[in-house]
Scaffold this motif. Structure first.
Motif, PDB file in Angstrom:
ATOM      1  N   LEU A 167       0.733  -1.411  -0.250  1.00 25.40           N
ATOM      2  CA  LEU A 167       0.013   0.190   0.197  1.00 25.40           C
ATOM      3  C   LEU A 167       0.669   1.429  -0.153  1.00 25.40           C
ATOM      4  N   SER A 168       0.185   3.002  -0.657  1.00 24.10           N
ATOM      5  CA  SER A 168       0.985   3.511  -0.565  1.00 24.10           C
ATOM      6  C   SER A 168       0.832   4.120   0.953  1.00 24.10           C
ATOM      7  N   VAL A 169       2.098   4.974   1.182  1.00 25.54           N
ATOM      8  CA  VAL A 169       1.629   5.562   2.082  1.00 25.54           C
ATOM      9  C   VAL A 169       0.924   6.716   3.013  1.00 25.54           C
ATOM     10  N   LYS A 170      -0.311   6.731   2.216  1.00 19.76           N
ATOM     11  CA  LYS A 170      -1.659   7.477   2.478  1.00 19.76           C
ATOM     12  C   LYS A 170      -2.183   6.651   2.295  1.00 19.76           C
ATOM     13  N   GLU A 171      -2.576   5.544   2.289  1.00 19.61           N
ATOM     14  CA  GLU A 171      -3.300   4.139   2.006  1.00 19.61           C
ATOM     15  C   GLU A 171      -2.763   3.737   3.274  1.00 19.61           C
ATOM     16  N   SER A 172      -1.525   2.923   3.783  1.00 18.12           N
ATOM     17  CA  SER A 172      -1.266   2.633   4.998  1.00 18.12           C
ATOM     18  C   SER A 172      -2.400   3.410   5.711  1.00 18.12           C
ATOM     19  N   GLN A 173      -2.070   4.975   5.608  1.00 12.17           N
ATOM     20  CA  GLN A 173      -2.480   6.119   7.165  1.00 12.17           C
ATOM     21  C   GLN A 173      -4.233   5.236   7.618  1.00 12.17           C
ATOM     22  N   ASP A 174      -4.207   5.681   5.859  1.00 21.00           N
ATOM     23  CA  ASP A 174      -6.326   5.487   6.249  1.00 21.00           C
ATOM     24  C   ASP A 174      -6.501   3.927   6.411  1.00 21.00           C
ATOM     25  N   LEU A 175      -5.777   2.798   5.818  1.00 20.54           N
ATOM     26  CA  LEU A 175      -6.458   1.488   6.561  1.00 20.54           C
ATOM     27  C   LEU A 175      -5.915   1.385   8.631  1.00 20.54           C
ATOM     28  N   ALA A 176      -5.329   2.323   8.618  1.00 22.64           N
ATOM     29  CA  ALA A 176      -4.655   1.750  10.272  1.00 22.64           C
ATOM     30  C   ALA A 176      -5.765   3.152  11.183  1.00 22.64           C
ATOM     31  N   GLN A 177      -6.394   4.035  10.559  1.00 23.00           N
ATOM     32  CA  GLN A 177      -6.782   4.692  11.057  1.00 23.00           C
ATOM     33  C   GLN A 177      -8.634   3.816  11.356  1.00 23.00           C
ATOM     34  N   HIS A 178      -8.829   3.219  10.470  1.00 22.00           N
ATOM     35  CA  HIS A 178      -9.850   2.692  10.337  1.00 22.00           C
ATOM     36  C   HIS A 178      -9.850   1.413  10.835  1.00 22.00           C
ATOM     37  N   LEU A 179      -8.873   0.934  11.287  1.00 21.84           N
ATOM     38  CA  LEU A 179      -8.921  -0.212  12.342  1.00 21.84           C
ATOM     39  C   LEU A 179      -8.866   0.820  13.909  1.00 21.84           C
ATOM     40  N   LYS A 180      -7.867   1.705  14.184  1.00 22.53           N
ATOM     41  CA  LYS A 180      -8.261   2.147  15.308  1.00 22.53           C
ATOM     42  C   LYS A 180      -9.812   2.838  15.255  1.00 22.53           C
ATOM     43  N   ALA A 181     -10.579   2.663  14.004  1.00 26.03           N
ATOM     44  CA  ALA A 181     -11.315   2.935  14.741  1.00 26.03           C
ATOM     45  C   ALA A 181     -12.729   2.296  14.863  1.00 26.03           C
ATOM     46  N   LEU A 182     -12.656   1.302  14.076  1.00 29.67           N
ATOM     47  CA  LEU A 182     -12.801  -0.387  14.585  1.00 29.67           C
ATOM     48  C   LEU A 182     -12.361  -0.495  16.113  1.00 29.67           C
ATOM     49  N   THR A 183     -11.700  -0.408  16.769  1.00 29.26           N
ATOM     50  CA  THR A 183     -11.316  -0.422  18.258  1.00 29.26           C
ATOM     51  C   THR A 183     -12.438   0.102  19.227  1.00 29.26           C
ATOM     52  N   SER A 184     -12.504   0.953  18.754  1.00 33.96           N
ATOM     53  CA  SER A 184     -12.690   1.691  19.998  1.00 33.96           C
ATOM     54  C   SER A 184     -14.546   1.434  19.483  1.00 33.96           C
ATOM     55  N   ARG A 185     -15.067   1.756  18.114  1.00 36.70           N
ATOM     56  CA  ARG A 185     -16.389   1.587  17.564  1.00 36.70           C
ATOM     57  C   ARG A 185     -16.813  -0.015  18.123  1.00 36.70           C
ATOM     58  N   TRP A 186     -16.348  -0.863  17.404  1.00 33.23           N
ATOM     59  CA  TRP A 186     -17.071  -2.176  17.827  1.00 33.23           C
ATOM     60  C   TRP A 186     -16.412  -3.081  19.326  1.00 33.23           C
ATOM     61  N   GLU A 187     -15.288  -2.333  19.195  1.00 32.82           N
ATOM     62  CA  GLU A 187     -14.906  -3.350  20.363  1.00 32.82           C
ATOM     63  C   GLU A 187     -14.458  -4.549  20.014  1.00 32.82           C
ATOM     64  N   VAL A 188     -13.425  -4.780  18.899  1.00 36.51           N
ATOM     65  CA  VAL A 188     -12.993  -5.409  17.590  1.00 36.51           C
ATOM     66  C   VAL A 188     -11.369  -5.180  18.643  1.00 36.51           C
ATOM     67  N   SER A 189     -10.985  -6.892  18.532  1.00 36.27           N
ATOM     68  CA  SER A 189      -9.491  -6.505  19.395  1.00 36.27           C
ATOM     69  C   SER A 189      -8.305  -6.874  18.286  1.00 36.27           C
ATOM     70  N   VAL A 190      -7.292  -6.514  17.725  1.00 36.43           N
ATOM     71  CA  VAL A 190      -6.363  -6.626  16.532  1.00 36.43           C
ATOM     72  C   VAL A 190      -5.001  -7.272  17.280  1.00 36.43           C
ATOM     73  N   LEU A 191      -4.687  -7.917  15.915  1.00 34.20           N
ATOM     74  CA  LEU A 191      -3.327  -8.477  16.595  1.00 34.20           C
ATOM     75  C   LEU A 191      -2.987  -8.659  15.098  1.00 34.20           C
ATOM     76  N   LEU A 192      -1.987  -7.768  15.146  1.00 32.36           N
ATOM     77  CA  LEU A 192      -1.529  -7.195  13.830  1.00 32.36           C
ATOM     78  C   LEU A 192       0.362  -7.281  13.589  1.00 32.36           C
ATOM     79  N   VAL A 193       0.595  -7.881  12.496  1.00 31.01           N
ATOM     80  CA  VAL A 193       1.912  -8.268  11.864  1.00 31.01           C
ATOM     81  C   VAL A 193       2.182  -7.757  10.951  1.00 31.01           C
ATOM     82  N   GLU A 194       3.259  -6.728  11.495  1.00 33.00           N
ATOM     83  CA  GLU A 194       3.018  -6.009  10.299  1.00 33.00           C
ATOM     84  C   GLU A 194       4.777  -5.018   9.621  1.00 33.00           C
ATOM     85  N   HIS A 195       5.196  -4.954   8.628  1.00 36.67           N
ATOM     86  CA  HIS A 195       6.836  -4.866   9.056  1.00 36.67           C
ATOM     87  C   HIS A 195       7.259  -3.522   9.338  1.00 36.67           C
TER      88      HIS A 195
END
Ligand code: ATP
Ligand code: MG
Length: 239
Positions: A167-195
């Protein structure tokens, strides 16, 4: 009462003489993002395989919301709320986005799969692409569709193996924001493997570092980043 949504206890996976994992204890709290990092071959993907039930444990157990799920198959674990994204392999190119997400929800046995799908599409900003064929999506959008498919049925835990790759830097940031939002709005817990260390240290509440199938450091991102052993084993070249 156990406060962890997910725990691995002394998990080991050996392939003959290769100890892909050896005595791994991990915890995940509700709504938490835990980043998993480590050099190539450290065992990060194998941990996800162990938790989802894709690989048989040599030793140890996996506990979801207080229930030992170690003896369950991958499909049963998904039904109980352990979900992972598969990076495109589950996408049908010739089917529109909304239909695919609905179908995934239906297959999960969700009572109102149309509603479930709509909520997922909404959450990931995919509503306007609902009628677009998957094969016509841009790469970043396809990644979001992957994530959408993993989110049907409101999983408790979401496991992502290098979701930012390509992903581009912009797309990565976008995806990161969505993940963060999911954890607070849906209380999803995330295991993130990422380089991408900027992403990992930017959005994780806790970070675990693997080396040769073992955990060498775990905890608060800042403390992990400052840990001399971690710098030597992994961050050394980047730091
Ligand atoms: N099916 C298998 N048979 C034998 N050894 C395996 C198998 N799958 C993985 N391994 C070994 O297990 C170890 C951990 O691999 P794993 O893929 O979990 O690492 P990783 O941390 O995800 O690495 P990367 O950052 O490159 O994705 C490696 O030594 C790997 O060679
Ligand atoms: Mg891997």
């Amino acid at each position: 009462m156990n406060q962890y949504i997910l725990q691995t206890e002394d998990v080991a996976i050996h392939y003959g003489g290769v100890k892909a994992l050896d005595g791994v204890d991990l915890t995940l709290e509700k709504g938490q993002i835990r980043g998993l990092i480590g050099p190539n071959g450290a065992g990060k993907s194998t941990v996800i395989d162990a938790i989802t039930g894709r690989r048989k444990l040599t030793r140890g157990r996996v506990v979801l919301a207080g229930e030992d799920v170690s003896h369950l198959g991958a499909v049963e674990r998904r039904m109980r709320g352990l979900s992972r994204s598969f990076q495109r392999t589950s996408i049908f190119g010739g089917m529109p986005v909304r239909k695919q997400v609905e179908l995934a929800s239906y297959k999960m046995g969700v009572a109102d799969s149309a509603d479930d799908a709509e909520a997922v599409l909404q959450e990931l900003d995919l509503i306007r692409l609902g009628n677009t064929l998957a094969e016509d999506l841009g790469y970043g959008e396809q990644r979001r569709l992957d994530l959408a498919l993993a989110l049907v049925g409101r999983p408790k835990v979401l496991m992502l193996d290098e979701p930012m790759a390509g992903l581009s830097v912009k797309e990565s940031q976008d995806l990161a924001q969505h993940l963060k939002a999911l954890t607070s709005r849906w209380e999803v817990s995330v295991l993130l493997v990422e380089h991408d260390m900027d992403v990992v240290f930017g959005i994780s509440d806790a970070v675990t570092v693997f080396e040769l199938g073992r955990v060498i450091a775990s905890g608060d991102p800042a403390a992990v980043r400052a840990n001399p052993r971690v710098r030597e084993a992994y961050l050394g070249s980047a730091a």
